[in-house]
Design a protein around this motif. Structure first.
Motif, PDB file in Angstrom:
ATOM      1  N   ASP A   1      -3.038  -4.693   7.775  1.00  0.00           N
ATOM      2  CA  ASP A   1      -2.175  -5.584   8.874  1.00  0.00           C
ATOM      3  C   ASP A   1      -3.061  -7.049   9.022  1.00  0.00           C
ATOM      4  OD1 ASP A   1      -0.174  -3.520   8.840  1.00  0.00           O
ATOM      5  OD2 ASP A   1      -1.117  -2.941  10.622  1.00  0.00           O
TER       6      ASP A   1
ATOM      7  N   CYS B   1      -5.471 -14.002   9.059  1.00  0.00           N
ATOM      8  CA  CYS B   1      -4.304 -14.260   9.824  1.00  0.00           C
ATOM      9  C   CYS B   1      -3.855 -12.849  10.285  1.00  0.00           C
ATOM     10  CB  CYS B   1      -3.304 -14.689   9.041  1.00  0.00           C
ATOM     11  SG  CYS B   1      -3.416 -16.428   8.417  1.00  0.00           S
ATOM     12  N   LYS B   2      -3.844 -12.825  11.697  1.00  0.00           N
ATOM     13  CA  LYS B   2      -3.503 -11.427  12.411  1.00  0.00           C
ATOM     14  C   LYS B   2      -1.940 -11.507  12.944  1.00  0.00           C
ATOM     15  CE  LYS B   2      -8.326 -10.214  12.915  1.00  0.00           C
ATOM     16  NZ  LYS B   2      -9.561 -10.189  14.233  1.00  0.00           N
ATOM     17  N   ASN B   3      -1.333 -12.703  12.928  1.00  0.00           N
ATOM     18  CA  ASN B   3       0.073 -12.888  13.465  1.00  0.00           C
ATOM     19  C   ASN B   3       0.649 -14.100  12.707  1.00  0.00           C
ATOM     20  OD1 ASN B   3      -0.559 -15.168  15.182  1.00  0.00           O
ATOM     21  ND2 ASN B   3      -1.894 -13.786  16.273  1.00  0.00           N
ATOM     22  N   TYR B   4       1.838 -13.853  12.878  1.00  0.00           N
ATOM     23  CA  TYR B   4       2.556 -14.991  12.197  1.00  0.00           C
ATOM     24  C   TYR B   4       2.229 -16.511  12.707  1.00  0.00           C
ATOM     25  CZ  TYR B   4       5.635 -16.263  15.843  1.00  0.00           C
ATOM     26  OH  TYR B   4       6.718 -16.867  17.045  1.00  0.00           O
ATOM     27  N   LYS B   5       1.893 -16.702  14.223  1.00  0.00           N
ATOM     28  CA  LYS B   5       1.404 -17.898  14.301  1.00  0.00           C
ATOM     29  C   LYS B   5       0.086 -18.492  13.651  1.00  0.00           C
ATOM     30  CE  LYS B   5       3.752 -17.801  18.750  1.00  0.00           C
ATOM     31  NZ  LYS B   5       3.505 -17.880  20.071  1.00  0.00           N
TER      32      LYS B   5
ATOM     33  N   LEU C   1       4.116  -9.777   9.308  1.00  0.00           N
ATOM     34  CA  LEU C   1       3.252  -9.754  10.640  1.00  0.00           C
ATOM     35  C   LEU C   1       4.122 -10.035  11.900  1.00  0.00           C
ATOM     36  CD1 LEU C   1       0.111 -11.789   9.362  1.00  0.00           C
ATOM     37  CD2 LEU C   1       0.160  -9.573   9.973  1.00  0.00           C
ATOM     38  N   ALA C   2       5.083 -11.028  11.733  1.00  0.00           N
ATOM     39  CA  ALA C   2       6.022 -10.984  12.693  1.00  0.00           C
ATOM     40  C   ALA C   2       6.819  -9.838  13.146  1.00  0.00           C
ATOM     41  CB  ALA C   2       7.068 -12.201  12.638  1.00  0.00           C
TER      42      ALA C   2
ATOM     43  N   LYS D   1       6.104  -6.925  12.406  1.00  0.00           N
ATOM     44  CA  LYS D   1       4.908  -5.792  13.088  1.00  0.00           C
ATOM     45  C   LYS D   1       4.949  -6.006  14.584  1.00  0.00           C
ATOM     46  CE  LYS D   1       1.564  -2.730  12.684  1.00  0.00           C
ATOM     47  NZ  LYS D   1       1.835  -1.340  12.219  1.00  0.00           N
ATOM     48  N   GLU D   2       4.492  -7.399  14.827  1.00  0.00           N
ATOM     49  CA  GLU D   2       4.565  -7.615  16.311  1.00  0.00           C
ATOM     50  C   GLU D   2       5.617  -7.352  17.142  1.00  0.00           C
ATOM     51  OE1 GLU D   2       3.726 -11.922  18.665  1.00  0.00           O
ATOM     52  OE2 GLU D   2       3.166 -11.964  16.703  1.00  0.00           O
TER      53      GLU D   2
END
Length: 211
Positions: free
Chosen positions: A12, A31-35, A62-63, A65-66
């Protein structure tokens, strides 16, 4: 011979070679998130159309998943907002819009499924985009290698190597294939202003490959 893996998605987290630091510093940007994916594309951590397309696809992963724990209508609302954010991250990157549209169509076609099932399909599609890029580049390299003769001198412009793609390269992939098949080539990499992708990135790749 050092393999250059521009993009890797594992546990992830999206790992990118930070191309802003090359050639003097080799560093991985996480990168741990889409931002963070949006930032990486905007700030040229990652560059090159094929690489940006695959990066954006994992940004969608990632988005999704969030937002997995949201109600279904909120899940779609937030996911589509993320798609729009990613789509605007680099207006000149054709593969970016192509990848986002591909993911959007996949989501639309599977809207009736449970959120977890939609997420699994998004992950699978991103992996397909990733693997398709490597396969296409390697086919291109083999075809292109047919026109290169032993001892040829080649001039490159900008960067079309592994750093511009998922792993292998387009035009520079052809050069790499010629080297692998023992053609004893020599390469001039021009600097390519204003960002010096040739002088900074192509030259670095050639050194890594022993060309």
């Amino acid at each position: 011979m050092k393999e250059i893996k521009t993009i890797e998605f594992k546990d992830d987290i999206l790992y990118l070679i930070d191309q802003r630091k090359l050639p003097t510093i080799y560093e991985i940007f996480q990168c741990k998130n889409y931002k963070e994916v949006d930032f990486a594309i905007k700030d040229m951590v990652v560059r090159g159309a094929p690489a940006i397309g695959a990066t954006a696809a994992y940004g969608v992963v990632l988005a999704a998943k969030e937002f997995l724990k949201e109600e279904k209508d909120i899940f779609f609302k937030k996911l589509y907002e993320a798609l729009e954010t990613l789509n605007r991250s680099r207006p000149t990157a054709v593969n970016l819009m192509w990848a986002i549209n591909r993911m959007k169509n996949l989501i639309e076609q599977n809207k009736d499924l449970e959120i977890n099932e939609i997420y699994e399909k998004i992950v699978k599609e991103a992996d397909i985009i990733y693997n398709e890029d490597i396969e296409t580049n390697k086919k291109m390299a083999k075809y292109g290698n047919e026109i290169i003769k032993k001892g040829d001198t080649i001039l490159t412009h900008c960067n079309t190597g592994a750093l511009a793609t998922v792993a292998y390269g387009t035009a520079l992939g052809v050069v790499r294939e010629a080297h692998y098949t023992g053609k004893n080539i020599f390469v001039y990499a021009d600097e390519t202003r204003p960002r010096l992708q040739g002088g900074k990135l192509t030259a670095w790749e050639l050194v890594q490959q022993g060309i």
